[in-house]
Write a protein that holds these residues in place. Structure first.
Motif, PDB file in Angstrom:
ATOM      1  N   PHE A 169       0.820  -1.203   0.000  1.00  0.00           N
ATOM      2  CA  PHE A 169       0.000   0.000   0.000  1.00  0.00           C
ATOM      3  C   PHE A 169       0.861   1.264   0.000  1.00  0.00           C
ATOM      4  N   ASP A 196       3.708   0.745  -3.379  1.00  0.00           N
ATOM      5  CA  ASP A 196       3.179   0.586  -4.733  1.00  0.00           C
ATOM      6  C   ASP A 196       1.985   1.493  -5.015  1.00  0.00           C
ATOM      7  N   ILE A 197       1.117   1.692  -4.036  1.00  0.00           N
ATOM      8  CA  ILE A 197      -0.065   2.523  -4.270  1.00  0.00           C
ATOM      9  C   ILE A 197       0.229   4.000  -3.992  1.00  0.00           C
ATOM     10  N   HIS A 241      -6.013   8.013  -9.075  1.00  0.00           N
ATOM     11  CA  HIS A 241      -4.986   6.985  -8.880  1.00  0.00           C
ATOM     12  C   HIS A 241      -5.408   6.010  -7.774  1.00  0.00           C
ATOM     13  N   LEU A 242      -5.859   6.550  -6.649  1.00  0.00           N
ATOM     14  CA  LEU A 242      -6.285   5.693  -5.541  1.00  0.00           C
ATOM     15  C   LEU A 242      -7.496   4.857  -5.935  1.00  0.00           C
ATOM     16  N   ALA A 261      -6.645   1.930  -7.876  1.00  0.00           N
ATOM     17  CA  ALA A 261      -6.008   0.910  -7.035  1.00  0.00           C
ATOM     18  C   ALA A 261      -6.999   0.321  -6.030  1.00  0.00           C
ATOM     19  N   VAL A 308      -8.756   1.853  -3.758  1.00  0.00           N
ATOM     20  CA  VAL A 308      -8.749   2.518  -2.456  1.00  0.00           C
ATOM     21  C   VAL A 308      -9.932   3.472  -2.441  1.00  0.00           C
TER      22      VAL A 308
END
Length: 129
Positions: free
Chosen positions: A23, A26-27, A92-93, A96, A98
């Motif tokens: 997390f 990479d995220i 972006h989140l 992923a 999130v």
């Protein structure tokens, strides 16, 4: 009089080291400075760099106790990261997987921000520059 120069580091204890390492690196894209396994403590310590200024220390310990962690609970409220473009950061989140709260506007500064959580539920904030 005491003179504090800046925040030196922020220490986070995670429940699942590999999941949290993924997390934060990479995220969120934090750079690994150093990773050490401390055999005597059965603990990893991962030093992460944020924008060349601050360091986050990510720790793992066997069976750490849980802690209530909501932005309005007593204690540390949240950890905030500054971003240039909050829309791009949220996209972006989201890509992923999130989940972020709706973007709000700080009534004192007029700046946009949002909250999300790390794998252990630690409240994190994105605050637009």
């Amino acid at each position: 009089m005491l003179r504090l120069n800046r925040v030196h580091h922020i220490a986070i204890i995670c429940a699942d080291y590999q999941k949290s390492k993924h997390f934060y690196t990479d995220i969120l894209g934090l750079k690994i400075v150093r990773e050490v396994y401390r055999e005597q403590r059965q603990s990893y310590k991962l030093d992460l760099e944020v924008g060349d200024l601050y360091q986050i220390e990510l720790f793992s310990f066997p069976e750490p106790p849980t802690r209530p962690s909501h932005p309005e609970a007593a204690g540390l409220r949240h950890l905030a990261f500054e971003v240039d473009n909050i829309d791009e950061a949220v996209a972006h989140l989201t890509a992923a997987r999130v989940v972020t709260e709706p973007i709000r506007v700080d009534e004192c500064t007029g700046k946009r921000f949002t909250f999300f959580a790390d794998p252990d539920g630690l409240p994190l904030e994105l605050y637009e520059k």
